[in-house]
Design a protein around this motif. Structure first.
Motif, short mmCIF file in Angstrom:
data_model
loop_
_atom_site.label_atom_id
_atom_site.label_comp_id
_atom_site.label_asym_id
_atom_site.label_seq_id
_atom_site.Cartn_x
_atom_site.Cartn_y
_atom_site.Cartn_z
N GLU A 160 39.36 35.25 43.83
CA GLU A 160 40.22 36.41 43.59
C GLU A 160 39.42 37.50 42.89
O GLU A 160 38.76 37.23 41.88
N GLU B 258 40.15 53.91 40.51
CA GLU B 258 41.55 53.52 40.28
C GLU B 258 42.31 53.46 41.60
O GLU B 258 42.97 52.47 41.90
N ALA C 38 41.09 50.52 43.72
CA ALA C 38 41.61 49.22 43.27
C ALA C 38 43.08 49.07 43.62
O ALA C 38 43.51 48.02 44.11
N LYS C 39 43.86 50.10 43.35
CA LYS C 39 45.30 50.02 43.63
C LYS C 39 45.58 49.80 45.11
O LYS C 39 46.47 49.04 45.48
N ALA C 40 44.81 50.46 45.97
CA ALA C 40 45.00 50.31 47.42
C ALA C 40 44.71 48.88 47.87
O ALA C 40 45.21 48.45 48.91
N ARG C 41 43.94 48.13 47.09
CA ARG C 41 43.56 46.77 47.46
C ARG C 41 44.25 45.72 46.59
O ARG C 41 43.95 44.53 46.69
N GLY C 42 45.14 46.14 45.71
CA GLY C 42 45.86 45.20 44.86
C GLY C 42 45.00 44.53 43.80
O GLY C 42 45.30 43.43 43.35
N ILE C 43 43.94 45.20 43.39
CA ILE C 43 43.05 44.66 42.36
C ILE C 43 43.57 45.14 41.01
O ILE C 43 43.70 46.35 40.79
N PRO C 44 43.88 44.22 40.10
CA PRO C 44 44.57 44.59 38.87
C PRO C 44 43.79 45.40 37.84
O PRO C 44 44.39 46.10 37.03
N TRP D 195 40.39 48.05 36.96
CA TRP D 195 39.32 48.94 37.44
C TRP D 195 38.74 49.67 36.25
O TRP D 195 39.40 49.88 35.23
#
Length: 181
Positions: free
Chosen positions: A27, A40, A43-49, A51
């Motif tokens: 993950e 930012e 990360a948000k577009a890829r669901g990464i919590p 950045w």
């Protein structure tokens, strides 16, 4: 395993993200980006919590176990040593350093840490290499000798995805590497 990808928005960072997405139990919990990337939004577009633009911030996180460094060559060794010092396993894109002395420092840091540190950028995933491999495995080709060379004829500062790069390569890092041999 929970990992951080530094240089995530670059061509090879994206390739690493795509690859680890296909691995069960891995993950991406943090990404590090540089200028002028919108890390930012990336990360948000890829669901990464998480950045950041600061590798040290990601290394402080207890949920990061390992780091993939897809960052500019001149910072590879320093950042890999930084990761090991923070108790994180690390995969660093090639070259692992731009001087023999830095490569030796990195090897010493790995040995002292007991953690996994490896240089990546395997060509086996390139479509042309896969085509050859598939033909050999199918018995269609028998390789007697193979010499593979890659040439980059860039007329502008574009990455492997054809997008503008935020860094500029030159041959100075390779000159420093071979000067130490």
């Amino acid at each position: 395993m929970r990992i951080c990808v530094a240089g995530a928005a670059g061509a090879f960072g994206v390739k690493h993200l795509e690859a680890v997405a296909a691995i069960d139990g891995v993950e991406v919990v943090s990404v590090v980006g540089g200028e002028p990337d919108d890390i930012e939004g990336f990360a948000k577009a890829r669901g990464i919590p998480h950045w950041t633009k600061d590798l040290a911030e990601s290394l402080e996180r207890t949920d990061v176990e390992a780091v993939i460094l897809a960052t500019p060559t001149p910072v590879h060794a320093t950042q890999a040593i930084q990761c090991l010092g923070a108790g994180k396993h690390v995969l660093v894109e090639i070259p692992m350093a731009d001087s023999l002395a830095d490569a030796e420092r990195l090897v010493a840091a790995q040995r002292a840490s007991g953690l996994v540190a490896m240089a990546g950028h395997t060509r086996r995933f390139n479509p042309s290499h896969q085509w050859i491999r598939n033909r050999v495995q199918a018995g269609e080709l028998t390789i007697q000798q193979m010499d593979v060379q890659t040439y980059f004829f860039r007329r502008s500062n574009m990455n492997a995805l054809g997008k503008p790069r935020t860094i500029c390569d030159n041959d100075m890092s390779f000159q420093r590497l071979f000067k130490g041999l």
